[in-house]
Design an enzyme around this catalytic site. Structure first.
Site, short mmCIF file in Angstrom:
data_model
loop_
_atom_site.label_atom_id
_atom_site.label_comp_id
_atom_site.label_asym_id
_atom_site.label_seq_id
_atom_site.Cartn_x
_atom_site.Cartn_y
_atom_site.Cartn_z
N CYS A 2 -10.83 -31.23 -15.65
CA CYS A 2 -9.70 -31.90 -16.28
C CYS A 2 -9.15 -33.04 -15.44
O CYS A 2 -8.54 -33.97 -15.97
CB CYS A 2 -8.60 -30.89 -16.59
SG CYS A 2 -8.14 -29.84 -15.21
N HIS B 151 -4.44 -26.87 -13.62
CA HIS B 151 -4.96 -27.62 -14.77
C HIS B 151 -4.19 -28.93 -14.90
O HIS B 151 -3.01 -29.02 -14.53
CB HIS B 151 -4.79 -26.77 -16.04
CG HIS B 151 -5.30 -27.42 -17.28
ND1 HIS B 151 -6.60 -27.86 -17.43
CD2 HIS B 151 -4.66 -27.71 -18.46
CE1 HIS B 151 -6.75 -28.38 -18.63
NE2 HIS B 151 -5.60 -28.32 -19.27
N CYS C 240 0.84 -1.19 0.00
CA CYS C 240 0.00 0.00 0.00
C CYS C 240 0.88 1.25 0.00
O CYS C 240 1.89 1.32 0.70
CB CYS C 240 -0.92 -0.01 1.22
SG CYS C 240 -1.95 1.47 1.38
#
Length: 824
Positions: free
Chosen positions: A301, A783, A166
């Site tokens: 998958c 994946h 920040c």
């Protein structure tokens, strides 16, 4: 509407689809006759869909939607929300069997009113799967009114790939990038409840700059955007353009381990994605039998890769596809809930070649498109199979990413349960592990056996051959993070496969080991060896570990997994000459010093007593259901009302005299791995069989409440009720993430294990034929793709894409599949 039989048929398929007007199940032309002969149902609606090219694409080139708290943008032109490029025109008519008399629709004024209503309902009904998908999508976000006209300042601000904090405090989490001036500030006001000091909101009040994007949500699919002015999460169809103003290319962003995102050319995970998917290589697509892709149904998958490997195994091909006609002929009236039918359908879809045809020759494409577009079947969508195998499972029934190893064991469970009285193809994976436990003080030993389905190999990162390089990288990475510079080139640990085998073979300490020889706690060590070798050895590298936040994280390692594997040196040899066995004694019952009765939820007791049940019976019901509420206790009362001691005072087993005999202890395992007897007693007192209660507690890590849920979602079969069969002993545990080498706590005697016809044995020499690779930082994201060796060539299966592999990344795999060498 989706065909419930062998072909993945729908309205667009050649010949269309037939919907039974009694059961409303859909069938392809090849199977509607079978359904008519089996059921006698003669009225079907014949649906046929003609596909034509869509006139216009998505507005602005992007269709934003929100799913599971994440904004996704389809950045491809001319694609609608479902990824379709085409509009549809439907044709419907009623067909009466066996004469195939046809009545065109909607000209149905002469039909009875009930038939008209049923036809309208079918024609207007949405797909059940579309409804399921809609339920999984969260609120439809609106495009921000500021998105199109947002004027970004030319301040020269460039956002680094990591090290964000920040601008007004030291916060490094929950950071928001203002899309007008590029200021990075912390939040506190957003719905996720993340920490922060609210500086992003203060900045808006000072500047009136309305839009901000959360930095750790940027992916190639989109990002979370908030409008201070509109006071809600919004969509920004131009988010890619707005981010590029500050040097962020969202199409190259991947999540890193610390939650930040960075360019795929410098981050470890991006390199992993590229190598495993063989990006940048011109891969040649292959078509035909065994080369059919599977469409991703949304983080599916893990299922697709598992089933591609499974149906490359001859035993599964023979059991389901080889028996396809018999399975269909004897399938139940509702084949959507029949495991064998759905397996046969999936197997046929993958192996028939009907859904893996080469594209039309380029010179004919334009001519065909002008006349009528005929869609090519490039993949299958096994939605019905996924719905069936995930039914009732809290994780696999969701749209979240899952661990492929856990799904593999879950799938084996399904095969086991549905193979009674028929060939069980999962026998090819089953093997026996012999465990030897030795008391370090007395030197006495105990041998026991358990059934398993895969071999878990530890990955000792400390054995990496490039440790010095890794240490130097870590120093540079921390320095770059502290000084907000781009991270250095990543270094992946290179661990020899021999080190993994050595870690598997080394003795491990047994925590809380009670030595029967000493009749006291002692140091114990356990070693594991193979009592049998399966036809197919499944090997998993234990790449996942738990972080400080208890989220599974992945080790970034490369392991030189061999093409040929020889495990014969790990064959068990049993009790040796000179070894003395540990006596078969159980630990003594520990009686608490505090002999006061345990606390009982008196409010639940009074609720039951007010119904008219005896007070002591109510107390027993609340106690034996673990203080889980009046409703659960009421069910216990209903199940035990006829017992002679129903209203007698509560007698707690743990507070009875220590010398009372206990029949349950006599059947306990000699190893200290049984669930607490008190928990078993609570479940058995509710009417559940003892062996089923033990299985539930083991599966749920002795959590009583979760074990009760497990029992209700895993009803006992008739075979289990008759006695504990070898199927129960061999069922793998698939319900929780595990860091041990044990998937089943079922213990077998040596004679029982090796004499069972369901345990195959042979030489332990294998050849690699498939492996599944994971890309991402944990089992909860990322994946999966798989590589399978067919006809002497490696083939990569990446969802719907099936291509010849150029550089199979065998060193980055997660699960490896070996078949026994026939020349052994």
């Amino acid at each position: 509407h989706v065909c419930v039989c062998v072909f993945f048929t729908h309205e667009e398929s050649e010949g269309g689809m037939y919907v039974c007007m009694n059961t409303f199940l859909g069938f392809g032309r090849e199977h509607v006759e079978r359904h008519y002969r089996k059921t006698g149902q003669s009225v079907y609606m014949h649906l046929k869909r003609h596909v034509k090219e869509k006139a216009t694409g998505a507005a602005g080139g992007a269709m934003p939607r929100r799913r599971n708290g994440k904004v996704f943008l389809d950045l491809e032109l001319n694609r609608d929300f479902n990824g379709d490029d085409y509009e549809y025109e439907d044709e419907a008519k009623l067909v009466i069997f066996p004469d195939h008399y046809e009545i065109p629709l909607p000209n149905i004024e002469e039909l009875p009113a009930l038939v008209t209503i049923a036809c309208d309902a079918v024609l207007n009904a949405g797909s059940a799967y579309k409804k399921q998908e809609a339920d999984s999508w969260e609120e439809e976000l609106q495009v921000s009114k500021h998105a199109r006209s947002l004027r970004q300042h030319d301040s020269g601000v460039r956002i680094p790939p990591s090290g964000w904090k920040c601008a007004k405090c030291e916060m490094r989490e929950n950071l928001w990038l203002n899309l007008m001036d590029g200021t990075v500030l912390c939040g506190k006001w957003f719905f996720d409840g993340s920490g922060g000091n609210g500086h992003a909101l203060e900045h808006y009040r000072e500047t009136n700059f309305p839009l901000a994007v959360k930095l750790d949500t940027i992916t190639p699919d989109g990002a979370d955007v908030y409008s201070f002015d509109e006071e809600e999460a919004v969509l920004d169809p131009y988010i890619a353009e707005h981010l590029s103003h500050f040097g962020i290319d969202m199409l190259k962003m991947h999540r890193t381990e610390n939650g930040n995102h960075t360019d795929n050319h410098v981050q470890t995970r991006a390199s992993e994605w590229e190598v495993i998917q063989e990006s940048g290589l011109k891969l040649k697509a292959v078509y035909g039998s065994g080369f059919t892709g599977i469409r991703n149904l949304g983080n599916s998958c893990y299922l697709s890769t598992t089933m591609q490997v499974v149906f490359s195994i001859a035993e599964f091909q023979r059991a389901y596809v080889g028996n396809l006609q018999r399975i269909f002929d004897y399938s139940p009236l509702d084949p959507t809930q029949d495991f064998s039918t759905q397996m046969a359908k999936l197997g046929h879809g993958l192996l028939s070649g009907l859904y893996s045809k080469p594209p039309i020759k380029s010179e004919l494409i334009e001519q065909v498109m002008k006349e009528e577009y005929k869609q090519q079947h490039k993949a299958i969508s096994p939605r019905m199979f996924k719905a069936l195998v995930s039914k009732g499972h809290p994780e696999f029934s969701s749209n979240r990413q899952q661990d492929v190893q856990e799904f593999f064991l879950h799938f084996i469970n399904m095969v086991e349960r549905n193979s009674t009285g028929s060939e069980n193809p999962s026998d090819v994976f089953r093997f026996i592990i012999e465990e030897r436990i030795q008391c370090c003080q007395s030197q006495k030993v105990r041998y026991s056996q358990r059934v398993d389905y895969l071999m878990q190999l530890p990955v000792p990162v400390e054995a990496a051959t490039n440790r010095e390089e890794m240490i130097a990288y870590e120093i540079k990475r921390k320095d770059a993070e502290e000084n907000m510079r781009a991270p250095p080139e990543p270094v992946r640990a290179h661990v020899p496969f021999t080190a993994c085998l050595q870690a598997f073979a080394e003795p491990e300490n047994v925590p809380e080991f009670w030595s029967p020889a000493l009749q006291a706690k002692s140091a114990g060590v356990k070693t594991s060896r193979f009592a049998s070798f399966p036809d197919y050895m499944v090997l998993q590298l234990k790449k996942f570990t738990f972080g400080l936040d208890w989220v599974p994280k992945k080790l970034d390692v490369s392991v030189d997994v061999p093409d040929f594997l020889d495990l014969n040196r790990f064959r068990s040899i049993g009790l040796q000459a000179g070894e003395e066995e540990l006596p078969d004694l159980m630990p003594p019952i520990v009686i608490p010093e505090d002999t006061r009765a345990p606390e009982i939820d008196e409010s639940s007791v009074m609720q039951l007593a007010e119904m008219g049940f005896p007070l002591e019976a109510c107390r027993k019901a609340v106690y034996y259901t673990g203080n889980m509420g009046a409703e659960m206790a009421f069910n216990w009362i209903i199940a035990h009302m006829e017992e002679p001691d129903f209203a007698e005072p509560l007698a707690i087993p743990a507070y009875m005299e220590p010398d009372l005999p206990s029949s349950s202890l006599a059947t306990a395992s000699p190893l200290d791995n049984q669930p607490p007897e008190e928990s078993v007693a609570i479940l058995t007192s509710m009417g559940f069989p003892r062996h089923h209660s033990i299985r539930a507690l083991k599966a749920m890590n002795n959590n009583l409440e979760r074990a009760l849920d497990w029992i209700f979602t895993h009803p006992e079969s008739e075979e289990e009720s008759a006695g504990i069969s070898d199927m129960i002993d061999s069922e793998p545990k698939d319900t929780s993430f595990s860091n041990t080498n044990t998937h089943s706590d079922s213990m077998l005697s040596p004679d029982q294990g090796l004499s069972s016809p369901r345990v195959r044995d042979g030489p332990g020499r294998y050849e690699l034929f498939a492996f599944i690779s994971h890309m991402g930082t944990s089992t909860m994201s990322g994946h999966y793709v798989c590589h399978i060796k067919k006809e002497g060539r490696w083939v990569i299966y990446n969802d719907h894409k099936v291509c010849l592999s150029e550089r199979p990344p065998k060193d980055l795999g997660y699960m490896y599949f070996y078949r026994r060498l026939s020349s052994c």
